[in-house]
Design a protein around this motif. Structure first.
Motif, PDB file in Angstrom:
ATOM      1  N   MET A 342     -30.752 -20.071  10.564  1.00 56.74           N
ATOM      2  CA  MET A 342     -30.276 -20.304   9.194  1.00 56.74           C
ATOM      3  C   MET A 342     -29.496 -19.086   8.708  1.00 56.74           C
ATOM      4  O   MET A 342     -28.411 -19.223   8.125  1.00 56.74           O
ATOM      5  CB  MET A 342     -31.474 -20.569   8.252  1.00 56.74           C
ATOM      6  N   ARG A 343     -30.052 -17.899   8.982  1.00 58.12           N
ATOM      7  CA  ARG A 343     -29.370 -16.665   8.547  1.00 58.12           C
ATOM      8  C   ARG A 343     -28.018 -16.526   9.252  1.00 58.12           C
ATOM      9  O   ARG A 343     -27.018 -16.191   8.644  1.00 58.12           O
ATOM     10  CB  ARG A 343     -30.230 -15.434   8.898  1.00 58.12           C
ATOM     11  N   LYS A 346     -25.546 -18.918   7.808  1.00 61.20           N
ATOM     12  CA  LYS A 346     -25.100 -18.478   6.467  1.00 61.20           C
ATOM     13  C   LYS A 346     -24.056 -17.370   6.598  1.00 61.20           C
ATOM     14  O   LYS A 346     -23.090 -17.319   5.844  1.00 61.20           O
ATOM     15  CB  LYS A 346     -26.286 -17.975   5.644  1.00 61.20           C
ATOM     16  N   GLY A 349     -21.086 -19.227   9.475  1.00 65.37           N
ATOM     17  CA  GLY A 349     -20.537 -20.564   9.241  1.00 65.37           C
ATOM     18  C   GLY A 349     -20.403 -21.345  10.541  1.00 65.37           C
ATOM     19  O   GLY A 349     -20.820 -20.881  11.611  1.00 65.37           O
ATOM     20  N   ASN A 406     -20.065 -25.691   5.578  1.00 72.33           N
ATOM     21  CA  ASN A 406     -20.445 -24.349   5.131  1.00 72.33           C
ATOM     22  C   ASN A 406     -20.929 -24.359   3.673  1.00 72.33           C
ATOM     23  O   ASN A 406     -21.821 -23.599   3.299  1.00 72.33           O
ATOM     24  CB  ASN A 406     -19.284 -23.368   5.328  1.00 72.33           C
ATOM     25  N   ILE A 409     -24.462 -25.463   3.797  1.00 70.12           N
ATOM     26  CA  ILE A 409     -25.333 -24.370   4.274  1.00 70.12           C
ATOM     27  C   ILE A 409     -25.722 -23.496   3.084  1.00 70.12           C
ATOM     28  O   ILE A 409     -26.892 -23.164   2.890  1.00 70.12           O
ATOM     29  CB  ILE A 409     -24.606 -23.519   5.357  1.00 70.12           C
ATOM     30  N   ALA A 410     -24.718 -23.147   2.280  1.00 65.83           N
ATOM     31  CA  ALA A 410     -24.979 -22.275   1.130  1.00 65.83           C
ATOM     32  C   ALA A 410     -25.911 -22.966   0.130  1.00 65.83           C
ATOM     33  O   ALA A 410     -26.787 -22.331  -0.475  1.00 65.83           O
ATOM     34  CB  ALA A 410     -23.662 -21.889   0.463  1.00 65.83           C
ATOM     35  N   GLU A 411     -25.751 -24.267  -0.034  1.00 61.16           N
ATOM     36  CA  GLU A 411     -26.588 -24.990  -1.014  1.00 61.16           C
ATOM     37  C   GLU A 411     -28.029 -25.158  -0.544  1.00 61.16           C
ATOM     38  O   GLU A 411     -28.961 -25.116  -1.339  1.00 61.16           O
ATOM     39  CB  GLU A 411     -26.001 -26.399  -1.245  1.00 61.16           C
ATOM     40  N   PHE A 413     -29.776 -23.718   2.488  1.00 63.68           N
ATOM     41  CA  PHE A 413     -30.594 -22.790   3.270  1.00 63.68           C
ATOM     42  C   PHE A 413     -31.084 -21.614   2.436  1.00 63.68           C
ATOM     43  O   PHE A 413     -30.423 -20.591   2.327  1.00 63.68           O
ATOM     44  CB  PHE A 413     -29.806 -22.303   4.500  1.00 63.68           C
ATOM     45  N   ASP A 414     -32.247 -21.753   1.869  1.00 60.33           N
ATOM     46  CA  ASP A 414     -32.872 -20.674   1.117  1.00 60.33           C
ATOM     47  C   ASP A 414     -34.287 -20.496   1.665  1.00 60.33           C
ATOM     48  O   ASP A 414     -35.175 -21.308   1.418  1.00 60.33           O
ATOM     49  CB  ASP A 414     -32.916 -21.043  -0.371  1.00 60.33           C
TER      50      ASP A 414
END
Lengths: 433, 422
Positions: A342-343, A346, A349, A406, A409-411, A413-414
């Motif tokens: 995930m990292r 992020k 991409g 991408n 991913i930003a939305e 993966f936290d």
């Protein structure tokens, strides 16, 4: 006269019909030439998450015991003068029903006398009959169904994860309820919930395979009973964006551990669009399918197997999560590798090449599903109940770019909103194989 | 349904093909049929389909091969191992979308057929002439994990245990994958021999479905196989025990599982009646087990009967409360006695006949169902089309079903008894 709308896919040439019936029911007909089976599905937007709801003709929301939607599914097959199974059996049709988090659906499949089968389906679902005695009898059967799932490690690992991710949303409760909650259910509860959710305005009919819109419409005109002009709203308690706990464990009679790792999405109040849904599937496929670098690392390290490792976008009313799961000797090592990936995603991409190839594979997987009447009937109904449309979803795979993936991913993966659920073997029985 | 079957006796090949313009998919598959002999031999052979299909000479890297399949609209190459009667089946299939849906104009169907041939006849071997070490380690491990996964699913586990117990001493009692120990015992150097032996000795069943398929797919496959001397494919019906074998095992579970195995009359002419017996007994929601043991007595959520035709037996499976295990067994036997005493209503008979007719008619709607139908038919020497079968099953009289029930003998009772955690 109800209007017949044709929904056609330019890309594939496939088509089906959507008919907003005068009774308030939305009807879908998906004919398939050369197919012998007719599959009918009558569904209501009423699932296990609808414990609390507000009717448009009442001032306050009500709350009911867990498991009513599923209990109703069992009981609707019975009527005063026999059961619906035997009515279908008389004409050689098979029948069944199922309840999910979001919906309850009744179905038949047959290769002849489809008109009669459709009449039976529309009739029995519109004819509730519950008594204290029949409710009590069903508590025994459903009690055994619940116990069967209590021993099912796949089921337990998922629900333990949902309880770790969600504080208040009813997604955390078992679809059938518990032995205790179903003991509270009375015939009155069943009638109340029936008359609220089995309103045709809250339902859909979907017929696929050997069928025509004209025949289906004729039977609908004959069989559908007018519904009261009442709408129902789902009522959920507020759900924080945080998780309940980052880790949960249970021991069961399994030979090797199972795990599920989930990341909860924030702001899940609104269902996502066809394109966002497809984009998320592409993302998960690039990240965790058997041709991904992550999968390969885990496989070579003997940490996962091809048969069980999977990922899904688990999305519905008021909840959305990405979930990875499978069997592993070291679930924590797998979860750490997923977090690392995930990292990396992020930071780096995805490439256009990965997106195009994966989109092509997912388009193919969806095309493969268009063979089966059962799948078609369910797919158009799923889409309707979630505010999406099948061909818009299918065709969106050709439009999606790396920038779209991408953005997802930003939305999504936290790591702060992630949790892991693990089922471990009982110490004495782990080596039983 | 038209019956497109080619038999090449000198190649030990039987092929079935069907053009399917109504489907959005195409599929080619092959089944290598070999007698079950021992746990060790099962394990050795079980690795073969997984190893040959893991990579190819053109795509020697696992990930690159996966990406190639993705670019072919998510085509899939699948391996599996199953049991049919006294035989182990090594299964390989290649499937994808029908050519008319390929927006870049690829010939997915022929590519899949040729891929299947390459996988089976010309797999990637390492320089030392054996299957690559990394693939061997991973595939053997995953087969052990398949056994573990089957242990996790208690319904499957209980049925597997009952099968093993009922067919003790017969080939069908040998696991299709062997045991954990026999899997861990096999060595990489043995697999090439197992692959060659399978190609030389196995009866081969080949299936192709798709828009443009014809007999040429099978003809080409026969050429690749060449002339061979195959092991005969045979299954001996199970001979029922004089006294039932009873085995109870305990496990920490919320629900107990009950599996009962019944032996049937081995007379081949009674096959249809035996099949109908299973349907009337517990094959549908209109059956005696569903209506009485589940609906009237609320003893269970599932209680059903299946006829394993090749071994000529019926298995009844149920999940019940531990305290109700004996009661459920008695209730199941009671329903069988009802049939033995001739208590089958006209309605029950009609429901069972129509259920069979519908399921036979629907076979043509799915490639997997057609493949399953003809696979079973070829292995049991019964090449009736589903339509012919349906026609004959509609004629099975009540008296024949009663007679079949009267010859049904309780053979094995397996209880997986749920106990609380210690």
């Amino acid at each position: 006269m109800s209007e017949i709308q044709t929904i056609q896919s330019v890309l594939t040439g496939e088509k089906y019909y959507r008919i907003p019936h005068d009774s308030g029911l939305t009807v879908f007909v998906y004919p398939k030439e050369g197919v012998r089976t007719t599959f009918g599905l009558f569904g209501t937007k009423y699932g296990s998450i609808d414990k609390s709801f507000k009717r448009s003709d009442e001032p306050e929301a009500r709350t009911t015991p867990a498991g009513i939607a599923h209990f109703l599914e069992h009981k609707l097959f019975e009527s005063e003068d026999g059961d619906a199974f035997s009515r279908f059996a008389k004409i050689g049709a098979s029948s069944n029903a199922f309840t999910s988090f979001e919906t309850t659906r009744y179905l038949f499949a047959c290769t002849e006398k489809a008109d009669e089968a459709l009449e039976i389906l529309l009739d029995f679902v519109q004819s509730p009959y519950f008594t204290a005695q029949t409710v009590q009898k069903e508590q025994g059967i459903i009690g055994q169904e619940i116990k069967m799932y209590d021993d099912d490690p796949q089921w337990r690992v998922l629900f333990n994860l949902l309880r770790a991710l969600y504080h208040t949303h009813p997604i955390r409760e078992d679809i059938a309820g518990t032995v205790e909650s179903i003991a509270e259910i009375t015939a009155d509860h069943l009638y109340d919930c029936y008359h609220t959710f089995y309103n045709l305005r809250n339902m859909a009919l979907s017929v696929a395979g050997s069928c025509t819109p004209e025949c289906v419409l004729e039977i609908c005109d004959k069989m559908l009973k007018p519904s009261a002009a009442v709408d129902v709203e789902r009522a959920f308690p507020p759900e924080p964006d945080t998780v309940v706990t980052a880790r949960t464990e249970e021991r069961l009679a399994v030979a090797a551990p199972l795990f599920e790792f989930g990341v909860k999405a924030a702001n899940a109040a609104k269902r996502c669009s066809e394109k966002d849904y497809a984009t998320t599937e592409i993302l998960l496929n690039i990240m965790a399918s058997d041709s991904s670098p992550l999968f390969r690392r885990l496989l070579d390290a003997s940490l996962i197997n091809e048969a069980s490792f999977s990922s899904e976008f688990f999305e519905g009313s008021g909840y959305a999560s990405v979930i990875f799961g499978g069997e592993s000797r070291d679930p924590d090592a797998v979860c750490e590798a997923i977090r690392e990936e995930m990292r990396r995603l992020k930071a780096e991409g995805v490439s256009e090449e990965d997106v195009k190839r994966t989109a092509k594979a997912l388009y193919g997987a969806n095309i493969s599903g268009l063979n089966v009447p059962e799948h078609l009937a369910n797919a158009v109904m799923d889409m309707e109940f979630s505010g999406r449309e099948l061909f818009r979803y299918l065709e969106s795979f050709r439009e999606i770019t790396a920038a779209d993936v991408n953005r997802r991913i930003a939305e999504l993966f936290d790591e702060e909103r992630s949790a892991v659920s693990v089922i471990l073997p009982l110490e004495a029985e782990g080596e039983a194989v | 349904m038209k019956h497109n079957i080619i038999e090449k006796k000198d190649s030990g090949l039987t092929a079935f093909w069907q053009p399917t313009p109504q489907f959005t998919t195409a599929r080619c598959s092959v089944h290598l049929v070999l007698p079950l002999e021992s746990d060790r031999i099962s394990s050795l052979r079980a690795t073969v389909p997984f190893l040959v299909s893991r990579v190819t000479k053109e795509y020697p890297d696992y990930t690159a091969f996966g990406r190639y399949l993705q670019s072919l609209y998510g085509a899939s190459v699948l391996a599996g191992v199953t049991r049919a009667g006294d035989n182990q089946l090594l299964n390989l299939s290649a499937s994808g979308i029908a050519n008319r849906f390929a927006f870049d104009g690829e010939d997915v169907e022929r590519t899949m057929a040729s891929l299947l041939e390459k996988i089976l006849f010309d797999p990637l071997l390492a320089e030392d002439g054996h299957f690559p070490e990394d693939g061997f380690i991973q595939e053997r491990r995953q087969l052990v994990e398949t056994l573990e996964s089957e242990f996790n699913e208690k319904r499957i586990y209980a049925k597997n245990r009952a099968t093993e117990l009922m067919f003790q001493g017969e080939p069908a009692g040998i696991s299709r994958l062997g045991t954990r120990e026999s899997l861990e015992d096999i060595r990489r150097e043995e697999i090439v021999g197992a692959w060659k032996e399978a190609l030389q000795r196995a009866q081969v069943l080949h299936f192709s479905f798709g828009d443009g398929v014809d007999g040429s797919f099978a003809e080409r496959f026969a050429e690749q196989l060449g002339g061979r001397d195959c092991a005969p494919v045979a299954t001996h019906p199970h001979t029922p025990r004089t006294e039932p074998l009873r085995v109870t095992e305990e496990m920490t579970l919320a629900q107990s599982k009950l599996v009962m195995g019944f032996g049937l009359d081995a007379d081949q002419k009674k096959r249809l009646a035996n099949r109908m017996l299973a349907i009337v007994f517990g094959g549908t929601p209109s059956s005696k087990l569903f209506l009485n043991v589940r609906e009237k007595q609320s003893l269970c959520y599932y209680c059903s009967a299946q006829n394993e035709q090749q071994k000529n037996v019926i298995f009844v499976q149920s999940g019940v409360e531990t305290k109700n295990l004996e009661r459920a067994e008695e209730a199941i036997l009671h329903e069988l006695r009802e049939i033995q005493n001739g208590n089958i209503s006209d309605e029950e008979l009609l429901h069972a006949r129509l259920a069979m007719k519908t399921s036979c008619t629907a076979v043509a709607d799915s490639a997997a169902a057609m493949e399953g139908w003809y696979l079973g038919g070829i292995l049991s020497g019964d090449l009736r089309t589903p339509e012919q079968y349906a026609e004959e099953i509609m004629k099975v009289a009540k008296e024949e079903i009663v007679d079949a029930a009267q010859h049904a003998v309780l053979d094995t009772v397996y209880m997986l008894k749920g106990v609380s955690a210690k």
